[in-house]
Write a protein that holds these residues in place. Structure first.
Motif, mmCIF file in Angstrom:
data_model
loop_
_atom_site.group_PDB
_atom_site.id
_atom_site.type_symbol
_atom_site.label_atom_id
_atom_site.label_comp_id
_atom_site.label_asym_id
_atom_site.label_seq_id
_atom_site.Cartn_x
_atom_site.Cartn_y
_atom_site.Cartn_z
ATOM 1 N N GLU A 60 -8.990 9.507 2.493
ATOM 2 C CA GLU A 60 -10.024 8.462 2.562
ATOM 3 C C GLU A 60 -9.432 7.107 2.177
ATOM 4 O O GLU A 60 -9.769 6.074 2.763
ATOM 5 C CB GLU A 60 -11.187 8.794 1.618
ATOM 6 C CG GLU A 60 -12.014 10.003 2.026
ATOM 7 C CD GLU A 60 -12.780 9.775 3.320
ATOM 8 O OE1 GLU A 60 -13.311 8.661 3.477
ATOM 9 O OE2 GLU A 60 -12.817 10.696 4.166
ATOM 10 N N LEU A 79 -6.631 5.988 2.691
ATOM 11 C CA LEU A 79 -5.762 5.423 3.729
ATOM 12 C C LEU A 79 -6.556 4.761 4.855
ATOM 13 O O LEU A 79 -5.981 4.085 5.701
ATOM 14 C CB LEU A 79 -4.872 6.528 4.313
ATOM 15 C CG LEU A 79 -3.714 6.981 3.417
ATOM 16 C CD1 LEU A 79 -3.058 8.235 3.997
ATOM 17 C CD2 LEU A 79 -2.684 5.868 3.265
ATOM 18 N N LYS A 80 -7.881 4.975 4.860
ATOM 19 C CA LYS A 80 -8.688 4.408 5.954
ATOM 20 C C LYS A 80 -8.814 2.897 5.806
ATOM 21 O O LYS A 80 -8.720 2.349 4.711
ATOM 22 C CB LYS A 80 -10.072 5.062 5.963
ATOM 23 C CG LYS A 80 -10.012 6.524 6.398
ATOM 24 C CD LYS A 80 -11.390 7.147 6.458
ATOM 25 C CE LYS A 80 -11.290 8.579 7.002
ATOM 26 N NZ LYS A 80 -12.545 9.318 6.784
ATOM 27 N N ASP A 81 -9.071 2.217 6.941
ATOM 28 C CA ASP A 81 -9.119 0.759 6.949
ATOM 29 C C ASP A 81 -10.207 0.193 6.042
ATOM 30 O O ASP A 81 -10.048 -0.875 5.469
ATOM 31 C CB ASP A 81 -9.361 0.257 8.377
ATOM 32 C CG ASP A 81 -8.117 0.439 9.232
ATOM 33 O OD1 ASP A 81 -7.024 0.605 8.632
ATOM 34 O OD2 ASP A 81 -8.225 0.441 10.471
ATOM 35 N N ASP A 82 -11.330 0.927 5.937
ATOM 36 C CA ASP A 82 -12.440 0.378 5.171
ATOM 37 C C ASP A 82 -12.454 0.864 3.720
ATOM 38 O O ASP A 82 -13.441 0.672 3.012
ATOM 39 C CB ASP A 82 -13.767 0.723 5.861
ATOM 40 C CG ASP A 82 -13.940 2.227 6.005
ATOM 41 O OD1 ASP A 82 -12.959 2.975 5.735
ATOM 42 O OD2 ASP A 82 -15.043 2.674 6.375
ATOM 43 N N ILE A 127 -9.742 -1.310 -1.906
ATOM 44 C CA ILE A 127 -8.317 -1.502 -2.234
ATOM 45 C C ILE A 127 -8.168 -1.575 -3.756
ATOM 46 O O ILE A 127 -8.824 -2.379 -4.418
ATOM 47 C CB ILE A 127 -7.787 -2.792 -1.591
ATOM 48 C CG1 ILE A 127 -7.964 -2.749 -0.069
ATOM 49 C CG2 ILE A 127 -6.314 -3.028 -1.965
ATOM 50 C CD1 ILE A 127 -7.179 -1.666 0.625
ATOM 51 N N SER A 132 1.159 -1.945 2.291
ATOM 52 C CA SER A 132 -0.168 -2.546 2.405
ATOM 53 C C SER A 132 -1.249 -1.548 2.018
ATOM 54 O O SER A 132 -0.985 -0.372 1.796
ATOM 55 C CB SER A 132 -0.369 -3.032 3.836
ATOM 56 O OG SER A 132 -0.216 -1.918 4.694
ATOM 57 N N GLY A 133 -2.466 -2.034 1.964
ATOM 58 C CA GLY A 133 -3.606 -1.175 1.667
ATOM 59 C C GLY A 133 -3.419 -0.444 0.360
ATOM 60 O O GLY A 133 -3.040 -1.044 -0.649
ATOM 61 N N ASN A 134 -3.672 0.842 0.370
ATOM 62 C CA ASN A 134 -3.532 1.627 -0.852
ATOM 63 C C ASN A 134 -2.213 2.392 -0.925
ATOM 64 O O ASN A 134 -2.082 3.348 -1.683
ATOM 65 C CB ASN A 134 -4.709 2.602 -0.978
ATOM 66 C CG ASN A 134 -5.975 1.879 -1.411
ATOM 67 O OD1 ASN A 134 -5.925 1.010 -2.290
ATOM 68 N ND2 ASN A 134 -7.094 2.217 -0.793
#
Lengths: 159, 761
Positions: free
Chosen positions: B136, B138-141, B144, B166-168
């Motif tokens: 979850e 790793l998903k775009d939404d 963070i 980037s992201g998580n």
């Protein structure tokens, strides 16, 4: 909170002390420098705080100090006498039945109580009796062997 | 070893044995100093939230309270720690990233007063969306966790993937060779699967605790850490002190297993001592310890291609680690999972991708084998599945693919020392392969992990004026037996009886530097630096004897406990006293760095070879382990009984992970942060038979051909047990732990017919 006077025997010595009702036996002992009983799981599961009351193993983390009124308490510090190891302690050393040593005081005391109530335990007796003591290092086998070895020595008069 | 007494290679009783059976052995938790005060930690009750306000007014009025520290009090210190990335706040600053995170420390005159007052601290939160699942996250939404990343410090000196991203993404690592696409295209069989390894709590029985004392000479911290020099580095940075003003002292450690690697509660205790000017002791309970560090859980998607003859042609792994709220050691755990998941098999084409992912959960770090059990579970189960699909015996299939002695496991790394085909032969015999009898099945697993960590170590040996010796090392005794093994090495090198040798360890104010006590490195790396120190002392003693007796240094030879001067034995004491006139001592030094024997990494390949015989109660799904066999492929066992103990302990710990242990998140919090609901192995879980075999080929770079032990025994247990269950039930488990419920469900879903009830016969 209120204090009360209790008398009991600690490692063969009579004690009289004033103690608050809410103090745990584990804290009471450790505050007096008897740090062999260790805090760990805090819920009577791991056995690292084991002490003997009238010869039977109890978790000092869930026993109130006032509960030992009139009883006999033995901690690990009282097991060796005049610098001489108890046969159980000797067996633990000989059989490498400890690694980090944090559970060892509780293990030794529980095993001592076992051999006092059953001098010739089977392997299954040992597994069952020791179930309340956790060790994360040894994998238990060496502890079972140490207890069997101590029992055998006592049986042949070598203990 | 000439005419020296043979001290190594013997099961000499532990030097700490008597202290440990009498309760005399002191652990950090047992220590106190006059005037010390006690800390109680206020913890977050949200998985992800802004901290709007911390109301300490009522708690401050509580009896015995000295001071309350929050994230706002950290202005004058570096408020973050971490050996790879400086992202772990000593106390949450403005935002909390996991349920159970430290938010404030209440310092009081007694533990009871501190705990009582801590319950009165009111924290006001503004809740933020949280994510506890790695996929979850790793998903775009996904929310963070670290919009701004911490400073990269990389104190490892070692490969550990690439942090950041980037992201998580906490860290990334990969390993590639050959062409996997053409490999899979040419394969006669390609199998695919997804495997899950649980989130574990190491449960070192001594909980995290530290006692910090700030004084004229700087800061002294007594703590239950494995890596005092890593902790020193964090504390020096936090308080802007030179290393010389930070003393980290480690008495006996009540269990480590990797869970006490790096800093845990020490930064908080140190800051509290600094701010109050008082000695501060912080002792965590078991629930708090669970909320301090756990292991990285893993999802591994694996694909393996084989020829019809069972030869590997290509393997591809995609690994996702749930690494919790902060970086800690996850980049290295991930790198190790990458380096080990494909096993010690000749793999013409390989592609491994690892993503370590931040989630709003307890920070993950090392636990025995770090990364190896996670990857091995997937890699080994595919070897089994391929064997079945190809109609080849699984042991035979492994033999066809195993890397042989002297061959590379990973191109450019140290070649494999071990003889795995021989190890596998021993193992399969021990578990009665292929048929251990009616109602039973055998399973086995192999791994070779890159162990030893970074080879940076120093040692001192002091030969005293009476001829006895103290060896000073930075290695931590956490039960593995380092004091005993190192005393044996020093006694062997100086040809002194064990009784005349003492090991002084893990005190950064007194002893010499050590990189870490982890990755099974102490015997190998510290052993060698201590050997070098003893040889240096020997060299000095020969020179002193030559000077005293006015002979050429060439006419002085080493002898047990002394030297031979033109054939006459002179004790160490005689040489030292002769040279100094009165008193005196000789100090030998040794150092190991990445050079010579240690130029190549890994320092050694740690072999995990585990086999089991299991039976299953088909009504309840309960798994019984009838036999558990491991091979300690240690080169040379300096103390065979202690190697046996390391292997047995690692094996049973691995068995816990295989059958029972798993931290479970439900919503934003753990459902089982205690020792009743998180079940570790107990006496009655002991397999009916244990067989810890020892293999000594003197093929390691450690003293006398030794190499490390301690992790290997557990690395392949999960794979071995799942493999045995698959053979027994005809259903392939792909997830640990194999609790009764999970096995029962496998039996239902797999439509395994129940055996006829006994009473029908």
């Amino acid at each position: 909170m209120s204090a009360r006077k209790i008398s009991f025997v600690l490692n063969r010595r009579p004690q009289e002390t004033e103690i608050d009702d809410s103090v745990l036996l584990l804290d009471f002992l450790r505050d007096r420098g008897l740090t062999g009983a260790k805090p760990s799981c805090e819920m009577e599961v791991c056995g690292s705080c084991t002490i003997l009351i009238d010869g039977l193993p109890f978790s000092a983390c869930t026993t109130l100090a006032v509960e030992v009124e009139g009883r006999t308490v033995e901690t690990i510090e009282g097991v060796a006498r005049n610098g001489e190891l108890h046969p159980i302690q000797e067996a633990f050393v000989e059989r490498f039945a400890m690694q980090c040593g944090f559970c060892t005081p509780g293990m030794v005391l529980t095993a001592k109580a076992l051999l006092e109530s059953n001098p010739d335990p089977s392997r299954d007796d040992i597994l069952h009796w020791m179930e309340g003591n956790i060790c994360r290092c040894t994998g238990y086998e060496s502890i079972v062997e140490a207890i069997l070895s101590a029992a055998a020595k006592a049986g042949t008069g070598d203990g | 070893m000439d005419n020296k007494p043979q001290i190594v290679g013997r099961s000499i009783p532990r030097v700490d044995g008597v202290a440990k059976v009498t309760g005399a052995a002191k652990f950090a938790i047992d220590l106190s100093v006059p005037g010390m005060v006690f800390g109680a930690v206020v913890r977050s009750e949200r998985a992800h939230a802004e901290i709007i306000d911390i109301d300490t007014r009522s708690a401050e009025q509580s009896p015995g309270v000295v001071r309350i520290i929050t994230g706002r009090d950290l202005d004058n210190v570096v408020p973050y720690f971490g050996h790879i990335v400086l992202d772990h706040p000593i106390l949450a600053i403005e935002r909390t990233l996991y349920y159970g995170e430290p938010i404030a420390l209440v310092i009081a005159r007694s533990q009871q007063a501190a705990t009582h007052a801590a319950s009165q601290v009111e924290v006001e939160y503004r809740e933020l969306p949280y994510v506890t699942d790695a996929l979850e996250a790793l998903k775009d939404d996904a929310p963070i966790l670290h919009p701004q990343r911490g400073e990269v410090v990389r104190d490892l000196g070692f490969d550990a993937g690439e942090e950041g991203g980037s992201g998580n993404i906490c860290s990334l690592a990969s390993l590639d060779w050959g062409n996997v696409d053409s490999g899979f295209a040419a394969a006669d069989l390609v199998i695919e699967g997804e495997f899950r390894y649980p989130m574990l709590y190491g449960y070192a029985m001594e909980p995290y605790n530290a006692l910090a004392v700030s004084g004229e000479d700087g800061l002294t911290v007594y703590t239950t850490t494995q890596h005092p020099y890593m902790v020193r580095k964090d504390l020096a940075r936090i308080l802007s002190l030179p290393f010389a003003k930070v003393r980290v002292v480690v008495p006996y450690v009540g269990g480590g297993y990797g869970t006490k690697s790096y800093s845990k509660i020490e930064p908080l205790a140190a800051v509290a001592a600094q701010l109050t000017g008082l000695p501060v002791k912080v002792v965590l309970g078991v629930e708090e310890s669970i909320h301090t560090t756990r292991s990285d859980s893993a999802i591994v998607r694996a694909r393996s291609g084989y020829t019809a003859q069972g030869l590997l042609v290509a393997r591809a792994f995609e690994i996702v680690l749930n690494s919790g709220a902060y970086t800690d050691n996850s980049p290295q755990v991930g790198q190790k999972a990458v380096n080990t998941c494909f096993g010690p098999y000749r793999t013409p084409a390989l592609s491994v991708r690892m993503r370590s992912v931040f989630t709003n959960t307890v920070p993950a770090s090392s636990l025995r084998g770090f990364g190896t059990p996670q990857g091995t579970f997937a890699g080994e189960l595919q070897m089994d599945e391929a064997a079945e699909r190809l109609g080849i015996d699984p042991v035979e299939l492994r033999k066809r693919n195993l890397v042989g002695p002297g061959e590379e496991v990973i191109p450019g790394k140290r070649a494999l020392e071990a003889n795995l085909p021989e190890d596998l032969e021993l193992l399969s015999k021990s578990v009665d392969w292929p048929d251990p009898g009616e109602g039973r099945a055998s399973g086995l697993g192999l791994s070779a992990s890159d162990s030893g960590a970074y080879p940076s170590s120093t040692a001192l040996v002091r030969i005293h004026a009476d001829g006895s010796a103290s060896a000073l090392v930075g290695a931590t005794e956490m039960g593995q037996g380092s004091r005993t093994v190192l005393a044996q090495i020093a006694a062997q090198e100086l040809a002194l009886p064990m009784e005349l040798v003492t090991i002084v360890s893990s005190d950064t104010g007194i002893g010499p530097f050590e990189q870490t006590t982890g990755a099974s490195r102490t015997t190998t790396v510290v052993g060698r630096s201590l050997q070098a120190a003893c040889q240096d002392a020997r060299r000095q003693l020969r020179a002193l004897a030559a000077e005293v007796h006015e002979v050429a240094v060439e006419s002085v030879q080493d002898a047990p406990g002394g030297v031979l001067v033109d054939g006459t034995w002179r004790s160490f004491a005689e040489v030292i006293q002769g040279w100094f006139g009165a008193g005196g001592e000789v100090i030998g030094t040794g150092a190991i760095r990445r050079s010579g024997d240690f130029a190549e990494t890994p320092v050694f390949w740690e072999i995990g070879a585990a086999g089991v015989i299991v039976s299953v109660d088909r009504d309840t799904g309960e798994v019984s382990v009838e036999k558990l066999a491991t091979i300690g492929d240690v080169g040379f066992a300096i103390n065979p009984a202690m190697v046996h103990g390391q292997d047995a302990g690692a094996a049973l710990m691995g068995l816990g992970a295989a059958l029972h242990e798993e931290l479970v998140y439900e919503g934003e919090m753990l459902t089982n942060p205690n020792l009743v609901d998180y079940r570790v192995p107990r006496f009655e879980d002991l397999p009916r038979e244990m067989d810890q075999m020892l293999v000594e080929r003197q093929d390691g770079v450690g003293p006398y051909g030794s190499k490390g032990a301690g992790e290997g025994g557990g690395n392949a247990i999960g794979a071995a047990i799942a493999s045995a269950i698959a053979r027994l039930l005809g259903v392939r488990p792909r997830e640990l732990p194999l609790t009764s419920e999970r096995v029962w469900r496998l039996l239902q879903d797999g439509r395994i017919p129940r055996e006829a009830d006994d009473d029908l016969s």
